[in-house]
Design a protein around this motif. Structure first.
Motif, PDB file in Angstrom:
ATOM      1  N   THR A 408       0.823  -1.215   0.000  1.00 18.34           N
ATOM      2  CA  THR A 408       0.000   0.000   0.000  1.00 18.34           C
ATOM      3  C   THR A 408       0.855   1.263   0.000  1.00 18.34           C
ATOM      4  O   THR A 408       0.349   2.341  -0.265  1.00 18.34           O
ATOM      5  N   ASP A 423      -3.707  -6.245 -12.126  1.00 25.93           N
ATOM      6  CA  ASP A 423      -4.998  -6.248 -11.439  1.00 25.93           C
ATOM      7  C   ASP A 423      -5.028  -7.365 -10.397  1.00 25.93           C
ATOM      8  O   ASP A 423      -4.421  -8.429 -10.607  1.00 25.93           O
ATOM      9  N   PRO A 424      -5.706  -7.167  -9.261  1.00 31.34           N
ATOM     10  CA  PRO A 424      -5.793  -8.231  -8.258  1.00 31.34           C
ATOM     11  C   PRO A 424      -6.346  -9.541  -8.798  1.00 31.34           C
ATOM     12  O   PRO A 424      -6.072 -10.613  -8.231  1.00 31.34           O
ATOM     13  N   TYR A 435      -7.378 -12.139  -0.383  1.00 29.79           N
ATOM     14  CA  TYR A 435      -7.099 -10.728  -0.668  1.00 29.79           C
ATOM     15  C   TYR A 435      -8.078  -9.835   0.091  1.00 29.79           C
ATOM     16  O   TYR A 435      -9.284 -10.057   0.082  1.00 29.79           O
ATOM     17  N   TRP A 437      -9.997  -6.743   0.178  1.00 30.01           N
ATOM     18  CA  TRP A 437     -10.440  -5.693  -0.739  1.00 30.01           C
ATOM     19  C   TRP A 437     -10.572  -4.348  -0.045  1.00 30.01           C
ATOM     20  O   TRP A 437     -10.469  -3.301  -0.690  1.00 30.01           O
ATOM     21  N   ASP A 438     -10.772  -4.352   1.268  1.00 34.74           N
ATOM     22  CA  ASP A 438     -10.844  -3.084   2.011  1.00 34.74           C
ATOM     23  C   ASP A 438      -9.481  -2.404   2.077  1.00 34.74           C
ATOM     24  O   ASP A 438      -9.379  -1.179   2.063  1.00 34.74           O
ATOM     25  N   ARG A 439      -8.419  -3.183   2.163  1.00 35.00           N
ATOM     26  CA  ARG A 439      -7.070  -2.625   2.266  1.00 35.00           C
ATOM     27  C   ARG A 439      -6.607  -2.036   0.929  1.00 35.00           C
ATOM     28  O   ARG A 439      -5.798  -1.116   0.892  1.00 35.00           O
ATOM     29  N   LYS A 440      -7.138  -2.592  -0.173  1.00 35.90           N
ATOM     30  CA  LYS A 440      -6.852  -2.098  -1.530  1.00 35.90           C
ATOM     31  C   LYS A 440      -5.350  -2.072  -1.846  1.00 35.90           C
ATOM     32  O   LYS A 440      -4.818  -1.092  -2.383  1.00 35.90           O
ATOM     33  N   SER A 441      -4.686  -3.144  -1.483  1.00 34.53           N
ATOM     34  CA  SER A 441      -3.248  -3.231  -1.772  1.00 34.53           C
ATOM     35  C   SER A 441      -2.980  -3.296  -3.264  1.00 34.53           C
ATOM     36  O   SER A 441      -3.745  -3.934  -4.014  1.00 34.53           O
ATOM     37  N   GLN A 442      -1.906  -2.646  -3.694  1.00 35.68           N
ATOM     38  CA  GLN A 442      -1.457  -2.754  -5.068  1.00 35.68           C
ATOM     39  C   GLN A 442      -0.794  -4.127  -5.250  1.00 35.68           C
ATOM     40  O   GLN A 442      -0.064  -4.591  -4.379  1.00 35.68           O
TER      41      GLN A 442
END
Length: 449
Positions: A408, A423-424, A435, A437-442
């Motif tokens: 992140t 893309d995830p 994964y 999805w709230d953390r939205k890691s690259q």
């Protein structure tokens, strides 16, 4: 006590704790040049040595007296004479050396006897014992020069020094030796310190000197581009010594370096050259990661290796601050212990300064590099890149075609090192299910050639 002090003192104290544990029970042989005492540094040096001893280190102290003897000779109207970097000791010089040694021993013993309130030595009891621990022989005649009462070390009383250290006392040695017939010889502090360190197989040999250490470019003046070389492997030290003129004066590159090399080749793992001009240089060298002077080492202290169960505590301590600030996902100690074999660690002098784990997904021919962490004390020195390269090697050896990371905050660091953003949905199915999805890691991927 201010809050600012609390927030600076506690992390600092925690950072030095590993070195306190590491050095407890070890033996240090410390040589202090006479110039340090002449410059009025004895009091602070005594306090620092007493503190080091209180932390469980066994200490042998060898003092020099070069300027003190020269001053005595001058007072008697007698010129100081040197050859091959060694004082020519005639009868007058021998008397001056004995007088200077006696006076310095009293001063040193007095400095270690002070225990005033509100000083670092308050409440301390430092027993200091000296004696005839050195047997010497004459230098003799070299290149036609008769050195008269100048000598070299023939034998060190290892059993006597060891018993004294085990008794809990510091050992104080003057640069004098005696022949079996009772004849006294004037020795050099540097040779005595080195000989004692080798004979004891000491853990450290430390010279407290008039020079700051050895620079990265020894023949060039001090500058931002020419700092002190804080870690000099033995092979590099030998090469530098071979390229340097003979060490005739204390400021010559080879003067102290030759003794450090000799000590390392004789079994002393680490030898140090420190400046007495910097207050606390002993403490900074012994208890801080990078030190302040030059350390000559028999082998690289840095070890890049796979982790074991014994490293779990060090890994947890390293990554905890980054978990707390949200840079890393929290991992329990149980998780780290379970996955210890998946971690790679970079250890320096017994302390872990960087780590990362490789979680393989063989079905997708890829693996996740997780928990890549570098200690704030060593950031910017390439430690992260070293760990990354080792992870890549492990991935290739496992037959993986790529590695990926989730981050992140450090995306640009990975982009500079060949990773690409994806893309995830690219993630292996097993990893995609976990994964956040709230953390939205690259998600970044690097293909392995």
């Amino acid at each position: 006590m201010s809050t600012v002090f609390n927030f600076t003192f506690v992390p600092w104290f925690r950072s030095v704790a590993p070195y306190i544990h590491m050095h407890r029970g070890k033996t240090f042989v410390v040589g202090i040049c006479g110039e340090a005492i002449a410059a009025g540094k004895l009091q602070n040096l005594a306090q620092d040595l007493a503190l080091i001893r209180s932390l469980g280190v066994k200490l042998v102290l060898v003092h020099g007296f070069r300027p003190q003897v020269t001053e005595q000779l001058k007072a008697k109207g007698h010129a100081a004479r040197y050859s091959h970097g060694i004082r020519i000791t005639d009868e007058v010089a021998l008397d001056c050396a004995q007088e200077a040694a006696g006076q310095l021993r009293y001063e040193i013993e007095a400095a270690f006897s002070q225990g005033l309130p509100n000083t670092p030595m308050a409440g301390s009891t430092v027993r200091m014992i000296s004696g005839n621990f050195i047997t010497a022989r004459p230098v003799g005649i070299v290149d036609g020069v008769d050195f008269q009462h100048s000598g070299v070390v023939r034998k060190v009383d290892v059993a006597g020094i060891t018993r004294t250290l085990d008794f809990g006392a510091m050992v104080l040695i003057s640069p004098f030796g005696f022949s079996p017939t009772g004849e006294a010889f004037n020795l050099t502090m540097e040779e005595v310190t080195t000989s004692v360190a080798i004979a004891l197989q000491a853990d450290k040999l430390i010279f407290v000197t008039e020079v700051p250490g050895i620079r990265v470019k020894p023949g060039e003046p001090e500058s931002e581009d020419n700092p002190i070389d804080t870690e000099l492997p033995l092979a590099a030290a030998e090469q530098l010594l071979a390229q340097s003129p003979p060490g005739q004066h204390p400021t010559d590159t080879a003067f102290y370096l030759q003794h450090c090399v000799k000590a390392c080749k004789g079994g002393v793992e680490r030898s140090h050259i420190l400046p007495f001009a910097v207050d606390g240089s002993l403490l900074l060298e012994v208890y801080v990661h990078d030190g302040i002077g030059t350390m000559v080492i028999d082998e690289k202290l840095e070890s890049l290796r796979e982790a074991s169960a014994d490293d779990v505590g060090g890994i947890a301590q390293l990554i905890e601050p980054f978990e707390n600030d949200g840079t890393l996902v929290k991992r329990s100690r149980t998780e780290i212990e379970r996955d210890a074999s998946l971690y790679t660690v970079l250890e320096h002098d017994g302390v872990i300064f960087a780590c990362a784990a490789l979680y393989p997904y063989p079905e997708a021919r890829t693996g996740e590099m997780a928990a890549l962490t570098v200690s704030p004390q060593s950031q910017g020195q390439g430690d992260g890149e070293k760990v990354l390269k080792r992870i890549e090697q492990r991935a290739r050896a496992a037959g993986l075609q790529s590695i990926f990371v989730l981050t992140t905050r450090t995306m640009h660091w990975f982009l500079k090192r060949g990773f690409e953003v994806v893309d995830p949905d690219w993630l292996p199915e097993a990893r995609k299910r976990k994964y956040n999805w709230d953390r939205k890691s690259q998600v970044l991927v690097k293909k392995l050639g």
